[in-house]
Structure formats: structure tokens, C-alpha cells
Design a protein around this motif. Structure first.
Motif, PDB file in Angstrom:
ATOM      1  N   SER A 147       0.930  -1.111   0.274  1.00 12.40           N
ATOM      2  CA  SER A 147       0.043  -0.201   0.029  1.00 12.40           C
ATOM      3  C   SER A 147       0.750   0.688  -0.077  1.00 12.40           C
ATOM      4  O   SER A 147       2.003   1.315   0.748  1.00 12.40           O
ATOM      5  CB  SER A 147      -0.908   0.011   1.254  1.00 12.40           C
ATOM      6  N   TRP A 149       1.589   5.571   0.950  1.00 16.63           N
ATOM      7  CA  TRP A 149       1.977   6.234   2.232  1.00 16.63           C
ATOM      8  C   TRP A 149       0.563   7.616   2.458  1.00 16.63           C
ATOM      9  O   TRP A 149       0.296   8.094   2.821  1.00 16.63           O
ATOM     10  CB  TRP A 149       2.828   7.414   1.992  1.00 16.63           C
ATOM     11  N   LYS A 173       2.909  -4.657   3.116  1.00 20.17           N
ATOM     12  CA  LYS A 173       3.984  -4.270   3.205  1.00 20.17           C
ATOM     13  C   LYS A 173       3.484  -2.526   3.473  1.00 20.17           C
ATOM     14  O   LYS A 173       3.147  -2.385   2.504  1.00 20.17           O
ATOM     15  CB  LYS A 173       4.913  -4.374   2.102  1.00 20.17           C
ATOM     16  N   GLU A 176       7.164   2.507   2.919  1.00 12.55           N
ATOM     17  CA  GLU A 176       7.922   2.920   3.844  1.00 12.55           C
ATOM     18  C   GLU A 176       8.329   4.248   4.302  1.00 12.55           C
ATOM     19  O   GLU A 176       8.962   4.768   5.291  1.00 12.55           O
ATOM     20  CB  GLU A 176       9.658   2.691   2.737  1.00 12.55           C
ATOM     21  N   PHE A 224      -1.861  -4.456  -4.918  1.00 17.50           N
ATOM     22  CA  PHE A 224      -1.236  -3.554  -4.785  1.00 17.50           C
ATOM     23  C   PHE A 224      -1.883  -1.894  -4.921  1.00 17.50           C
ATOM     24  O   PHE A 224      -3.037  -1.574  -6.084  1.00 17.50           O
ATOM     25  CB  PHE A 224      -0.191  -3.136  -6.146  1.00 17.50           C
ATOM     26  N   THR A 225      -1.767  -1.133  -4.318  1.00 14.93           N
ATOM     27  CA  THR A 225      -2.398   0.503  -3.964  1.00 14.93           C
ATOM     28  C   THR A 225      -1.136   1.414  -4.439  1.00 14.93           C
ATOM     29  O   THR A 225      -0.288   1.370  -3.571  1.00 14.93           O
ATOM     30  CB  THR A 225      -3.334   1.238  -3.781  1.00 14.93           C
ATOM     31  N   GLY A 226      -1.015   2.090  -5.418  1.00 11.17           N
ATOM     32  CA  GLY A 226       0.710   2.693  -5.830  1.00 11.17           C
ATOM     33  C   GLY A 226       0.807   3.617  -6.800  1.00 11.17           C
ATOM     34  O   GLY A 226      -0.780   3.541  -7.899  1.00 11.17           O
ATOM     35  N   GLY A 227       1.520   3.830  -7.445  1.00 18.59           N
ATOM     36  CA  GLY A 227       2.073   4.837  -8.634  1.00 18.59           C
ATOM     37  C   GLY A 227       1.400   3.799  -9.839  1.00 18.59           C
ATOM     38  O   GLY A 227       1.879   2.600  -9.750  1.00 18.59           O
ATOM     39  N   THR A 230       4.666   1.984 -10.725  1.00 18.09           N
ATOM     40  CA  THR A 230       4.847   0.857 -10.132  1.00 18.09           C
ATOM     41  C   THR A 230       4.734  -0.567 -10.056  1.00 18.09           C
ATOM     42  O   THR A 230       4.757  -1.288 -10.658  1.00 18.09           O
ATOM     43  CB  THR A 230       5.356   0.725  -8.568  1.00 18.09           C
ATOM     44  N   LEU A 249      -4.302   1.885  -9.511  1.00 17.80           N
ATOM     45  CA  LEU A 249      -2.972   3.140  -9.710  1.00 17.80           C
ATOM     46  C   LEU A 249      -3.344   4.520  -9.493  1.00 17.80           C
ATOM     47  O   LEU A 249      -4.360   5.577  -9.354  1.00 17.80           O
ATOM     48  CB  LEU A 249      -2.348   2.528 -10.770  1.00 17.80           C
ATOM     49  N   GLY A 250      -2.448   5.208  -9.821  1.00 17.67           N
ATOM     50  CA  GLY A 250      -2.828   6.955 -10.406  1.00 17.67           C
ATOM     51  C   GLY A 250      -3.941   7.352 -10.905  1.00 17.67           C
ATOM     52  O   GLY A 250      -4.796   6.841 -11.664  1.00 17.67           O
ATOM     53  N   CYS A 282      -5.415   9.874  -4.184  1.00 13.83           N
ATOM     54  CA  CYS A 282      -5.664   9.755  -5.645  1.00 13.83           C
ATOM     55  C   CYS A 282      -7.220  10.308  -6.207  1.00 13.83           C
ATOM     56  O   CYS A 282      -7.511   9.725  -7.108  1.00 13.83           O
ATOM     57  CB  CYS A 282      -5.830   8.288  -6.433  1.00 13.83           C
ATOM     58  N   GLU A 384       0.134  13.164 -13.537  1.00  7.16           N
ATOM     59  CA  GLU A 384      -0.375  12.929 -12.714  1.00  7.16           C
ATOM     60  C   GLU A 384       0.977  13.846 -11.472  1.00  7.16           C
ATOM     61  O   GLU A 384       1.793  13.335 -11.115  1.00  7.16           O
ATOM     62  CB  GLU A 384      -0.661  11.925 -11.548  1.00  7.16           C
TER      63      GLU A 384
HETATM   64  P1  NAD Z   1       4.559   3.969  -4.599  1.00  8.75           P
HETATM   65  O1  NAD Z   1       4.034   3.408  -6.206  1.00  8.75           O
HETATM   66  O2  NAD Z   1       5.882   4.699  -4.979  1.00  8.75           O
HETATM   67  O3  NAD Z   1       4.358   3.054  -3.487  1.00  8.75           O
HETATM   68  C1  NAD Z   1       3.282   2.753  -3.222  1.00  8.75           C
HETATM   69  C2  NAD Z   1       3.417   1.146  -2.577  1.00  8.75           C
HETATM   70  O4  NAD Z   1       4.509   0.259  -3.749  1.00  8.75           O
HETATM   71  C3  NAD Z   1       4.968   1.328  -1.113  1.00  8.75           C
HETATM   72  O5  NAD Z   1       4.466   0.602  -0.622  1.00  8.75           O
HETATM   73  C4  NAD Z   1       5.968   1.235  -1.951  1.00  8.75           C
HETATM   74  O6  NAD Z   1       7.013   0.544  -1.163  1.00  8.75           O
HETATM   75  C5  NAD Z   1       5.983   0.214  -2.822  1.00  8.75           C
HETATM   76  N1  NAD Z   1       6.744  -0.904  -4.121  1.00  8.75           N
HETATM   77  C6  NAD Z   1       7.271   0.379  -4.821  1.00  8.75           C
HETATM   78  N2  NAD Z   1       8.077   0.089  -5.665  1.00  8.75           N
HETATM   79  C7  NAD Z   1       8.256  -1.283  -5.937  1.00  8.75           C
HETATM   80  C8  NAD Z   1       8.074  -2.077  -6.266  1.00  8.75           C
HETATM   81  N3  NAD Z   1       9.500  -2.525  -7.317  1.00  8.75           N
HETATM   82  N4  NAD Z   1       7.881  -3.786  -5.559  1.00  8.75           N
HETATM   83  C9  NAD Z   1       7.019  -3.827  -5.273  1.00  8.75           C
HETATM   84  N5  NAD Z   1       6.339  -2.724  -4.313  1.00  8.75           N
HETATM   85  C10 NAD Z   1       7.037  -1.679  -4.875  1.00  8.75           C
HETATM   86  O7  NAD Z   1       3.701   5.075  -4.782  1.00  8.75           O
HETATM   87  P2  NAD Z   1       3.550   5.922  -3.769  1.00  8.75           P
HETATM   88  O8  NAD Z   1       4.211   6.651  -3.857  1.00  8.75           O
HETATM   89  O9  NAD Z   1       3.147   6.094  -2.739  1.00  8.75           O
HETATM   90  O10 NAD Z   1       1.896   6.264  -3.804  1.00  8.75           O
HETATM   91  C11 NAD Z   1       1.654   7.365  -4.630  1.00  8.75           C
HETATM   92  C12 NAD Z   1       0.392   7.476  -5.571  1.00  8.75           C
HETATM   93  O11 NAD Z   1      -0.021   5.870  -5.404  1.00  8.75           O
HETATM   94  C13 NAD Z   1      -0.561   7.346  -6.688  1.00  8.75           C
HETATM   95  O12 NAD Z   1      -0.146   7.114  -8.102  1.00  8.75           O
HETATM   96  C14 NAD Z   1      -1.754   7.691  -6.443  1.00  8.75           C
HETATM   97  O13 NAD Z   1      -2.526   8.294  -7.470  1.00  8.75           O
HETATM   98  C15 NAD Z   1      -1.699   6.401  -6.170  1.00  8.75           C
HETATM   99  N6  NAD Z   1      -2.737   5.843  -4.905  1.00  8.75           N
HETATM  100  C16 NAD Z   1      -3.804   5.564  -5.903  1.00  8.75           C
HETATM  101  C17 NAD Z   1      -4.904   5.357  -5.712  1.00  8.75           C
HETATM  102  C18 NAD Z   1      -6.311   3.683  -5.782  1.00  8.75           C
HETATM  103  O14 NAD Z   1      -7.117   4.005  -5.032  1.00  8.75           O
HETATM  104  N7  NAD Z   1      -6.195   3.842  -7.029  1.00  8.75           N
HETATM  105  C19 NAD Z   1      -4.921   5.113  -3.822  1.00  8.75           C
HETATM  106  C20 NAD Z   1      -3.761   6.017  -3.266  1.00  8.75           C
HETATM  107  C21 NAD Z   1      -3.196   6.173  -4.159  1.00  8.75           C
END
Ligand code: NAD
Length: 480
Positions: A147, A149, A173, A176, A224-227, A230, A249-250, A282, A384
């Protein structure tokens, strides 16, 4: 300085290789704790514990699992102030927001899925005169939850809860950048009576701890939720192992305002949808499109409200916005403000860092920023930013605004403001996004499908969607 620990097999433990990374407090720009930078050996230990726990947890029955999860929900609720303070300190968000949104939602996530799974049913398909098919839905086994931050415990628990409710064991996880409430969750888990190994919480960087989770052959699904970048990496890495994937994602969401809207409601909601959590949600509507007859009126009223918005340290009760999450992120957001100027944009409000008194003078504070005069297809309007920066753009027709709204690679959410019911439905059908709010923003019913299309993700979370994701369907046919 406090050192956080991993939570594996029901115990707090140090990382095998003894590596740690700094955890920063955004409000002051200082390091205040250290967290394990876990690697493959820690993941191996977590997987071994999960493997051991799986037969018992998966056969315990939904009701018993639900009871334990309700105790987790109550455990967070009992310590809600401590959780809210930890979340606000770790993330930089106003304490009020952590109290009102983040922590209550984490409480609800566990409670919701604890009960939802008791109502979950599998399908059956009758073939008249021939026989009957029924679908068995079994837990997948060991699953990985990773997830971001921005809403740390809120999004962490949004994944973990349905995974656990359906009988899976979890290696999870948190980001960080904001590990603290996930660390506290370990304490609640310990007290809840959840058997050791069912939920394992590892800390560390994405490239080490996260990567080791994604690559582990016994982890059969990744939520997974994040960029988006990633997510693309995770999809590429997990695909050859045929892992089940849920990717949230984003986004680059449009907020479309028609002249016939309820202006006051729209204005105050647009303030929130632009800058809540420092614009780091997001679902924030970062591209505001305003129908031309009310463009001037909107610009004047909106800029006035933005100018009045109080940016302050997170536990200032007057703070409407706190600090951005990290120095690196602040620099990224500021670089987009510079880009917007280079692309011909005019900053109508904000665009500058906030001078703060001691001990906050090195914190990551930025004024909410409003920019106009940009083309809809410029980089500022396509990429984004994920910070307190919005653009405003006039439009004349539905067709025109649809082209602009749908022009980005993303498709997470959209907001529409109009009192014309037919138009609202017409637009909702044509907008390319997984979520559409009409005359509202961020109203959430946990039963509804949540997620995005295009580069905003694959799959949906929430309600049955999540319970389906975390189970493997097996069709059984019985002949008459
Ligand atoms: P990020 O992708 O940098 O990190 C997200 C998670 O993935 C963290 O725990 C990170 O440690 C982990 N990660 C990073 N690289 C990895 C890898 N190579 N393998 C496995 N895990 C890895 O994203 P962020 O900066 O923490 O969050 C911001 C992003 O999240 C924005 O793009 C935002 O739009 C998106 N987001 C999306 C939603 C949704 O529901 N669609 C919700 C919240 C945030």
C-alpha cells in the motif's frame, strides 16, 4: 531513537540483515524513527509463518474469522486517538483529518469485511434436466498486500481485511514513507487472538521488501495500490508467475462544473476535492473544467476561498492543510508548478512554500495552488502531480469537455456538477473512469466497486469485488 520492528508469526522482530531506513516527520522535516529495510529473508520467514497458519485459518469458518476481525476493529477504535496522532505525525496530514477520516475508515474496513464475508455467497447454474453447476470459492493461500503513503492505515486495511476475511494468510507491506500505524496494528493483532502467521507485516523499501513479496513464488496474488509506474513493474514481474493481480494506480481526475449547478455546494466541495489531504488523494479532482457562463464567477470565488485556506502544522486545530509527505514529493510538486509556468499557465493563488515558525521551519508546507491558462493536453494537465495543485479551464459544450476530460491516460474518478438529471447520466456514461460522483465527492459506500480504468488500474476493490478477488472459483458439475 525509536526502532520499529517487523511483525512476523505473531511476534515483533528485527530484520534478518539488520538494515534500517530513516522515517521522517513531514511537519518538521526531521527523522524521528527508524524502520526495518526488510529483504528476501524476512519475506521468506513471513511466508513460512503464513504457510504454517493457512490450513487452520482457512478452515476456521467465516464466522470465527469475522469475530477475530471485529476484535481488531474494536482494538483500533479503543486506541483511535493514538492511531490518529501517529498517522498525522507520519504523514503530515491535519490531525483533525486523521481523526475524522483515516482511522474511522480503518475501523470500518475490518468491521465491514468481517461481516460481509458472512453474507458472501457463491453462484450456482442449473441446467434443466441435466444437472447443476455450483461454484466453490476457496481462499487463494498466501497473498501479498502493498500500500501507499497517502491514506496509510485506511488503504492498508482496505486490502488486508478482505484477504483475511476470505481465509487467506497475508504478507503485507505498508509504504516505507508512512509505516507507523501499520506497526501499531501489529500490537492490535497480537491482542485480538488472531493466530500467529495469519497476518505478517513487513517494513521496507519497495525495491527490496516490496519486490521480494512480488517475486516470492508461494505468494499467489498481489493486491497493490500505488503509482502507475510501480504497478506496471509489478504486472511485468508477476505475470510470468501467473499471479492474480489487483492494481489500484494513479489518477488525473476531472471535476466538471456546469453553469446550472448548486454553486455554493459545488464551491465548498470543490475546495475539498482539490486540496483535502494536501491534494494527495488519488480521487482528488485536479483538473477543474468550468462552463463558460460561470467561469469568471467561479474563478473569483474559488481563488478567494483558496487564499483563505489555513496551511499549518498538523495538530493546529485551525489547519485545513498540513505538510506534504516528504521533501522529495514537495520538490516534485514544485517542479510541476514551474512546468505549468513554462507551459504558459498563470498562478492565481499559491505556488509558494509556507514560512512556518520553529520547530516547523523545515517542514514540507506548500500553499494550495490554482493555475489557469493551460491547454488541456499540456503535461501539467496530463501527468499526475498528486499534490495541492489544480488547473482551471473554461468549456462551452458537453462534447468539448468530454474530449478534455477523457484525454489523459488515466481513468480513476470524475466529478460532475449539474442539476440537469439527463445530462448527468449522459455524461456519467461517457466519462472514462471507474468512479463518477454527481454533485458530490468522495462519498463512499464500501459495497461498491472501487478502482480505475486505463492507466489507473486493473480490477476493482470493495464489497463482493474484493471477496471475489481473494478467492479462487472452482466450478463443480453434478449430473442428475
Ligand atoms: P509507489 O508506487 O511509490 O509506492 C506504493 C507502494 O509500493 C509502497 O509500499 C512502495 O514501497 C511499494 N513499491 C515501490 N516499488 C515497488 C516495487 N518495485 N515492488 C514492489 N513494491 C514496490 O506509490 P506512492 O508514492 O506510495 O503512492 C502514490 C501513488 O499511489 C499515486 O500515484 C496515487 O495516485 C496512487 N494511489 C492510488 C490509489 C487508488 O486507489 N487507485 C489510492 C491511493 C494512491
Amino acid at each position: 531513537m525509536e526502532k520499529l520492528q517487523n511483525f512476523i508469526n505473531g511476534f515483533f522482530c528485527d530484520p534478518v540483515e539488520g538494515k534500517y531506513i530513516d522515517n521522517w516527520e513531514p511537519a518538521t522535516g526531521t527523522v524521528y524513527s527508524q524502520i526495518p529495510n526488510s529483504g528476501p529473508k524476512d519475506v521468506e520467514n513471513a511466508v513460512a509463518a503464513a504457510h504454517e497458519a493457512f490450513p487452520m485459518w482457512s478452515s476456521m469458518g467465516a464466522q470465527k474469522r469475522g469475530e477475530i476481525m471485529r476484535r481488531i476493529s474494536e482494538g483500533i477504535e479503543r486506541r483511535r486517538e493514538e492511531f490518529a496522532m501517529a498517522e498525522s505525525r507520519d504523514n503530515g496530514k491535519p490531525l483533525q483529518l486523521a481523526r475524522a477520516v483515516d482511522i474511522p475508515r480503518a475501523v470500518s474496513n475490518f468491521h465491514f469485511f468481517a461481516t460481509a464475508v458472512e453474507h458472501f455467497a457463491a453462484e450456482s447454474h442449473h441446467m434443466e434436466g441435466t444437472g447443476i453447476n455450483y461454484t466453490l470459492r476457496k481462499p487463494i493461500g498466501i497473498v501479498g498486500c502493498i500500500s501507499p503513503w497517502n491514506l496509510p492505515l485506511y488503504l492498508f486495511s482496505w486490502k488486508i481485511a478482505p484477504a483475511l476475511a476470505t481465509g487467506n494468510c497475508v504478507v503485507a507491506k505498508p509504504s516505507e514513507v508512512t509505516p507507523y500505524t501499520a506497526y501499531l496494528l501489529g500490537e492490535v493483532i497480537k491482542e485480538s487472538g488472531m493466530p500467529p502467521g495469519v497476518l505478517n507485516i513487513l517494513h521496507g523499501e519497495g525495491g527490496t521488501a516490496g519486490d521480494a513479496i512480488v517475486k516470492h513464488p508461494q505468494i499467489k496474488a498481489i493486491s497493490f495500490t500505488g503509482g502507475t509506474n510501480t504497478g506496471e513493474y509489478i504486472a511485468r514481474t508477476a505475470a510470468p508467475m501467473f499471479k492474480k493481480l489487483s492494481l489500484e494506480l494513479g489518477g488525473k481526475n476531472p471535476n466538471i462544473i456546469f453553469a446550472d449547478c448548486d454553486f455554493d455546494d459545488m464551491l465548498s466541495t470543490t475546495l475539498r476535492s482539490s486540496f483535502a489531504n494536501q491534494g494527495q488523494i488519488c480521487l482528488c479532482g485536479s483538473r477543474i473544467f468550468v462552463e463558460r457562463p460561470i467561469y469568471e464567477k467561479f474563478r473569483e470565488a474559488f481563488v478567494k476561498r483558496v487564499d483563505e485556506t489555513v496551511v499549518s502544522y498538523p495538530d493546529d486545530p485551525h489547519a485545513k492543510m498540513g505538510a506534504l509527505v516528504s521533501k522529495a514529493h514537495l520538490e516534485k510538486v514544485c517542479s510541476y508548478i514551474e512546468l505549468a509556468k513554462e507551459e504558459g499557465g498563470t498562478v492565481l493563488s499559491g505556488g509558494v512554500r509556507v514560512e512556518m515558525p520553529e520547530p516547523y521551519q523545515n517542514g514540507y508546507y506548500l500553499r494550495p495552488t490554482v493555475i489557469e491558462g493551460l491547454r488541456y493536453d499540456c503535461r501539467t494537465n496530463q501527468e499526475e502531480i498528486f499534490g495541492p495543485v489544480v488547473t482551471i479551464t473554461p468549456f462551452d459544450t458537453e462534447e468539448e469537455v468530454l474530449i478534455m476530460a477523457n484525454s489523459t491516460p488515466y481513468g480513476l474518478s470524475a466529478t460532475l456538477w449539474t442539476s440537469d438529471l439527463k445530462r448527468a447520466h449522459r455524461m456519467a456514461e461517457k466519462i472514462e473512469s471507474g468512479i463518477v460522483w454527481i454533485n458530490a465527492w468522495l462519498v463512499r459506500d464500501l459495497r461498491t466497486p472501487f478502482g480505475g480504468m486505463k492507466a489507473s488500474g486493473v480490477g476493482r476493490e470493495g464489497g463482493w469485488e474484493a471477496l471475489r478477488f481473494f478467492t479462487e472459483p472452482k466450478n463443480v458439475f453434478v449430473k442428475y
